[in-house]
Scaffold this motif. Structure first.
Motif, PDB file in Angstrom:
ATOM      1  N   ASN A 111      -0.970  -1.119  -3.750  1.00  0.00           N
ATOM      2  CA  ASN A 111      -0.166  -0.350  -4.985  1.00  0.00           C
ATOM      3  C   ASN A 111      -0.265  -1.592  -6.108  1.00  0.00           C
ATOM      4  OD1 ASN A 111       1.066   1.922  -4.318  1.00  0.00           O
ATOM      5  ND2 ASN A 111       2.776   0.657  -2.994  1.00  0.00           N
ATOM      6  N   THR A 150       1.264  -1.614   0.258  1.00  0.00           N
ATOM      7  CA  THR A 150      -0.118  -0.168  -0.272  1.00  0.00           C
ATOM      8  C   THR A 150       0.826   1.382   0.059  1.00  0.00           C
ATOM      9  OG1 THR A 150      -0.178   0.087   2.311  1.00  0.00           O
ATOM     10  CG2 THR A 150      -1.694  -1.195   1.062  1.00  0.00           C
ATOM     11  N   SER A 151       0.563   2.624  -0.483  1.00  0.00           N
ATOM     12  CA  SER A 151       0.618   3.485  -0.198  1.00  0.00           C
ATOM     13  C   SER A 151      -0.679   4.189   0.725  1.00  0.00           C
ATOM     14  CB  SER A 151       1.181   4.448  -1.667  1.00  0.00           C
ATOM     15  OG  SER A 151       2.200   3.523  -2.631  1.00  0.00           O
TER      16      SER A 151
END
Length: 221
Positions: free
Chosen positions: A181, A171-172
């Protein structure tokens, strides 16, 4: 079944399967009859009893009935939706990569069409400039989506599986949101498959259903 005191916590009984809220997947569901509901006095610490429109009752005692297949949460073709969510919860990284790379270029339009058709049927005018790929639920419109709460649960299981496979790299985030992501953007192809399996009217638009299922069938023929 009875709680030992007057709560909280209480036994929460949802009134309808279509709008029932569950906190994780997989899930087991039973029908239940409220024997004794929590009183207004019992619930004063949380502002009193929920409104009738809330769709649930806080109970002190219930009688447990028959077990219900989880797919009944999602309507007449719910078993197929439940099987997709089950499979999504066990995606491998290789499968996620295959899904992310193979979404049909017409899938976004087919997905939006399913949303718009359902909204019209619910008496809610659709917005032509809306990015429907970003929508999991529309609170206040019908049961929330063409497949009830299935899109929420499908997205949640992919999000959880991505974190299990890739950890923090999955994840971001910024100050407002957290997102998946690559290749975990495969979540959208899972949503496509769920929509194709259960959205009303899909049987009348087989071409749209085929477009939405194309990527999923690469890993689940």
């Amino acid at each position: 079944m009875r709680i030992e005191n007057r709560g909280p916590p209480w036994i929460v009984v949802n009134h309808e399967l279509a709008t029932a809220v569950i906190t994780s997947w997989p899930v087991r569901i039973w029908r239940a009859s409220v024997i004794e509901a929590a009183s207004e006095a019992d619930q004063v610490s949380v502002g009193g009893a929920p409104k009738r429109s809330a769709g649930y009752t806080r109970a002190i005692a219930v009688e447990i009935g028959e077990e219900v297949p989880p797919g009944e949460l999602f309507g007449s073709n719910g078993a197929a939706i439940a099987s997709i969510i089950d499979a999504a919860a066990e995606l491998t990284r290789e499968e996620a990569e295959a899904l992310a790379a193979s979404r049909d270029h017409n899938a976004a339009a087919a997905y939006a069409h399913a949303w718009k058709s359902w909204m019209r049927a619910e008496g809610a005018p659709p917005e032509d400039d809306c990015d429907y790929d970003r929508i999991l639920s529309m609170p206040g419109v019908g049961t929330g989506s063409p497949v009830n709460r299935a899109l929420l649960y499908a997205h949640d299981v992919v999000f959880k599986r991505a974190s299990e496979c890739d950890g923090a790299a999955a994840t971001s985030s910024d100050d407002d949101d957290v997102w998946l992501n690559e290749p975990c953007t495969a979540a959208q192809t899972v949503l496509d498959a769920v929509m194709a399996a259960g959205a009303p009217g899909m049987s009348e638009t087989p071409q749209g259903a085929e477009i939405l299922l194309r990527a999923w069938r690469r890993i689940r023929p």
